[in-house]
Structures are given as structure tokens and as C-alpha cells.
Scaffold this motif. Structure first.
Motif, PDB file in Angstrom:
ATOM      1  N   GLN A  30       0.854  -1.175   0.000  1.00  0.00           N
ATOM      2  CA  GLN A  30       0.000   0.000   0.000  1.00  0.00           C
ATOM      3  C   GLN A  30       0.896   1.232   0.000  1.00  0.00           C
ATOM      4  O   GLN A  30       2.024   1.186   0.494  1.00  0.00           O
ATOM      5  CB  GLN A  30      -0.909  -0.005   1.223  1.00  0.00           C
ATOM      6  CG  GLN A  30      -1.867  -1.183   1.223  1.00  0.00           C
ATOM      7  CD  GLN A  30      -2.744  -1.199   2.465  1.00  0.00           C
ATOM      8  OE1 GLN A  30      -2.962  -0.174   3.102  1.00  0.00           O
ATOM      9  NE2 GLN A  30      -3.248  -2.363   2.805  1.00  0.00           N
TER      10      GLN A  30
ATOM     11  N   LYS B 161       1.266   5.443   0.819  1.00  0.00           N
ATOM     12  CA  LYS B 161       0.837   6.730   1.371  1.00  0.00           C
ATOM     13  C   LYS B 161       1.854   7.745   0.876  1.00  0.00           C
ATOM     14  O   LYS B 161       3.047   7.492   0.892  1.00  0.00           O
ATOM     15  CB  LYS B 161       0.817   6.719   2.894  1.00  0.00           C
ATOM     16  CG  LYS B 161      -0.354   5.972   3.470  1.00  0.00           C
ATOM     17  CD  LYS B 161      -0.490   6.225   4.947  1.00  0.00           C
ATOM     18  CE  LYS B 161      -1.684   5.452   5.472  1.00  0.00           C
ATOM     19  NZ  LYS B 161      -1.927   5.720   6.891  1.00  0.00           N
ATOM     20  N   SER B 162       1.353   8.902   0.444  1.00  0.00           N
ATOM     21  CA  SER B 162       2.253   9.885  -0.136  1.00  0.00           C
ATOM     22  C   SER B 162       1.600  11.262  -0.121  1.00  0.00           C
ATOM     23  O   SER B 162       0.380  11.365  -0.158  1.00  0.00           O
ATOM     24  CB  SER B 162       2.574   9.484  -1.580  1.00  0.00           C
ATOM     25  OG  SER B 162       3.364  10.452  -2.205  1.00  0.00           O
ATOM     26  N   ASN B 163       2.417  12.298  -0.076  1.00  0.00           N
ATOM     27  CA  ASN B 163       1.888  13.636  -0.285  1.00  0.00           C
ATOM     28  C   ASN B 163       2.303  14.150  -1.665  1.00  0.00           C
ATOM     29  O   ASN B 163       2.225  15.327  -1.951  1.00  0.00           O
ATOM     30  CB  ASN B 163       2.318  14.601   0.828  1.00  0.00           C
ATOM     31  CG  ASN B 163       3.803  14.897   0.843  1.00  0.00           C
ATOM     32  OD1 ASN B 163       4.578  14.289   0.110  1.00  0.00           O
ATOM     33  ND2 ASN B 163       4.207  15.826   1.686  1.00  0.00           N
TER      34      ASN B 163
ATOM     35  N   GLU C   1       6.489   6.363  -6.188  1.00  0.00           N
ATOM     36  CA  GLU C   1       5.661   5.308  -5.605  1.00  0.00           C
ATOM     37  C   GLU C   1       6.161   3.938  -6.036  1.00  0.00           C
ATOM     38  O   GLU C   1       6.284   3.021  -5.224  1.00  0.00           O
ATOM     39  CB  GLU C   1       4.202   5.507  -5.993  1.00  0.00           C
ATOM     40  CG  GLU C   1       3.586   6.731  -5.358  1.00  0.00           C
ATOM     41  CD  GLU C   1       2.208   7.076  -5.895  1.00  0.00           C
ATOM     42  OE1 GLU C   1       1.672   6.307  -6.732  1.00  0.00           O
ATOM     43  OE2 GLU C   1       1.675   8.112  -5.479  1.00  0.00           O
TER      44      GLU C   1
ATOM     45  N   MET D  22       1.281   2.190  10.374  1.00  0.00           N
ATOM     46  CA  MET D  22       0.976   3.300   9.475  1.00  0.00           C
ATOM     47  C   MET D  22      -0.385   3.932   9.748  1.00  0.00           C
ATOM     48  O   MET D  22      -0.795   4.828   9.046  1.00  0.00           O
ATOM     49  CB  MET D  22       1.008   2.821   8.020  1.00  0.00           C
ATOM     50  CG  MET D  22       2.336   2.297   7.576  1.00  0.00           C
ATOM     51  SD  MET D  22       3.595   3.580   7.679  1.00  0.00           S
ATOM     52  CE  MET D  22       5.063   2.592   7.719  1.00  0.00           C
ATOM     53  N   SER D  23      -1.113   3.455  10.756  1.00  0.00           N
ATOM     54  CA  SER D  23      -2.455   3.975  10.987  1.00  0.00           C
ATOM     55  C   SER D  23      -2.449   5.356  11.634  1.00  0.00           C
ATOM     56  O   SER D  23      -3.439   6.056  11.595  1.00  0.00           O
ATOM     57  CB  SER D  23      -3.262   3.007  11.856  1.00  0.00           C
ATOM     58  OG  SER D  23      -2.686   2.920  13.148  1.00  0.00           O
TER      59      SER D  23
ATOM     60  N   ASP E  74      -1.116   9.355  12.077  1.00  0.00           N
ATOM     61  CA  ASP E  74      -1.001  10.402  11.075  1.00  0.00           C
ATOM     62  C   ASP E  74       0.315  10.252  10.312  1.00  0.00           C
ATOM     63  O   ASP E  74       1.252   9.595  10.759  1.00  0.00           O
ATOM     64  CB  ASP E  74      -1.105  11.795  11.722  1.00  0.00           C
ATOM     65  CG  ASP E  74       0.025  12.048  12.705  1.00  0.00           C
ATOM     66  OD1 ASP E  74       1.054  12.593  12.266  1.00  0.00           O
ATOM     67  OD2 ASP E  74      -0.124  11.699  13.893  1.00  0.00           O
ATOM     68  N   ILE E  75       0.374  10.864   9.153  1.00  0.00           N
ATOM     69  CA  ILE E  75       1.531  10.745   8.265  1.00  0.00           C
ATOM     70  C   ILE E  75       2.811  11.236   8.931  1.00  0.00           C
ATOM     71  O   ILE E  75       3.869  10.648   8.764  1.00  0.00           O
ATOM     72  CB  ILE E  75       1.280  11.509   6.953  1.00  0.00           C
ATOM     73  CG1 ILE E  75       0.125  10.872   6.187  1.00  0.00           C
ATOM     74  CG2 ILE E  75       2.519  11.555   6.093  1.00  0.00           C
ATOM     75  CD1 ILE E  75       0.336   9.429   5.814  1.00  0.00           C
TER      76      ILE E  75
END
Length: 162
Positions: free
Chosen positions: A18, A20-22, A29, A78-79, A81-82
Motif C-alpha cells: 500500500q 501513502k504519499s503527499n 511510488e 501506518m495507521s 497520522d503521516i
């Protein structure tokens, strides 16, 4: 910009992580996911300082950019915050969150300044050979090259718009 990675880097790439990215950058990715899968890690994190000139302004802005590829079993990790996930790039903070393996390679600007890092993390201790470190350095080199190409392209566009 496309870079051809050494064929050894694509060996063992299975995906299934999975993201997650800004950023909205498929290249980063894919590299994060490829690094995590290649080395069989819980997660791979690409974290770097990005900067540019805002369109129509002369202000310089900087921010942290990141991509995290992680396995489903890292969901609890990873749950949060970023920002908490990005803190995993600090080995001391990672150890506090149950991480038992940590490897990193710097991401460089064209001026050879360290502007970020590529981190591999895992819940299990692992042996990491010099060959594997070299391969990690190659992936970080591809990250550096892409960031520098994007920065050069962004700077050229900003100058042309003034």
C-alpha cells in the motif's frame, strides 16, 4: 522521466504494498514499492525536502515530501497520522515503535547535499549484505536523479513564466 534500473533491482519485485504519499508521482511510488518488495521489508520510505518557486511569486518554499510503501501487516504502524510515519526515518523513533531492522541510503541534490533518504524498515532483525546496500544505494540514486530532474524542470518553468 524514465530511468532503467539495473535488472538485479527488479528481481523479486512482486508489488502488493500500500502507498501513502503527499506527492502525485508514480515514479517515486513505484521505486518505494520496488525497494520494499525487493528486500522483503515491512516498509520503504522515501523522504526528502522539496522546494520550488511558487507560480507568480518570488517566494521560495520548502516542505517535506514523502512516499511510504508498506505491507498490510504494517497497518498499525501506518495507521497514525503521516507525520508519525515519517518519524520512522529516525532510527531511534523507529525502534520505539517496534522496528528491529533499519537501513538507509541518502538522497543527494546536484550539489551533493543530502536532501533526503530512502529507508527500509522491518519488524524482524535481518542481515544486510554489502551487495544489498549497494543495490539500495542504486535505488536512492534513481530517486536523486528524478528529484534533480524535476527541480531543474520546475526552475526552468518558473523562470520562463516571469
Amino acid at each position: 522521466m524514465n530511468y532503467t534500473l539495473n535488472s538485479n533491482l527488479s528481481a523479486g519485485y512482486a508489488g502488493g504494498y500500500q502507498i501513502k504519499s503527499n506527492l502525485n508521482n508514480e515514479f517515486f511510488e513505484n521505486l518505494a514499492e520496488r525497494a520494499a518488495a525487493k528486500f522483503g521489508m515491512t516498509a520503504a520510505i522515501i523522504n526528502f525536502v522539496s522546494s520550488g518557486v511558487e507560480k507568480g511569486h518570488h517566494e521560495h518554499r520548502t516542505s517535506n515530501s514523502f512516499v511510504i510503501a508498506y505491507r498490510e501487516d504494517a497497518g498499525a504502524l501506518m495507521s497514525d497520522d503521516i507525520q508519525s510515519a515519517i518519524q520512522l526515518t529516525n532510527p531511534l523513533l523507529a525502534a520505539e515503535r517496534g522496528i528491529r531492522f533499519y537501513a538507509t541510503s541518502p538522497v543527494y541534490s546536484e550539489e551533493r547535499l543530502i536532501i533526503g533518504m530512502l529507508c527500509l524498515i522491518d519488524y524482524q532483525t535481518k542481515d544486510f549484505s554489502m551487495k544489498e546496500q549497494f543495490e539500495l544505494d542504486e535505488i536512492a540514486g534513481a530517486v536523486s536523479a528524478e528529484i534533480n530532474a524535476l527541480r531543474n524542470n520546475s526552475a526552468g518553468n518558473a523562470i520562463g513564466q516571469q
